[in-house]
Scaffold this motif. Sequence first.
Motif: not given
Length: 171
Positions: A14-20, A23-29, A34-36, A49-51
Amino acid sequence: MVSQQPLLIQALTCYNLFMAKNERGLTDRQEIFCSEFIKDLNAIAAAKRAGYGKLTAERNAYKFLKTEAIRNRIEELKSESFKRTAIDADDILRRLVRIADATEQSGDFNAAIRSLELLGKHKALWTEKTVNETTIMNAFASGNSEEDIQRDVERLKRIAAPKLKVVSGDK
């Protein structure tokens, strides 16, 4: 007793998925941040809003914006948004002219006046222009004679003497 290894492996996964990073060097969060952020340009609200937790959002929102990968992604999202709307000043001016003509012909003079007012503001027709003339008097130059110049030099020496060492140009 139940083995802790599966739980530990699950937590690491879970940590690795969360911190993965993408291609832009950004985590999902960070991507969500950025979108928010481009919605209202409020970093703290975007982080929430990003959590991110309230304290993390409040303490680190400014730091998020300093991260180069996040800044680059925000600029990319802004340019995509700008391309989607595809409106520029010339479009707006053409529309205002059409609205002013159409509303005037239909008798809606309030809308016509408002359109014309906005066009006038664009051309800076109603800005106040003031011209200030100031005469600057030199407190020392009372004339051009050698006597006047010498008197001014002496006056300057008295003013500057406590703070400056006066060096003569004759040496």
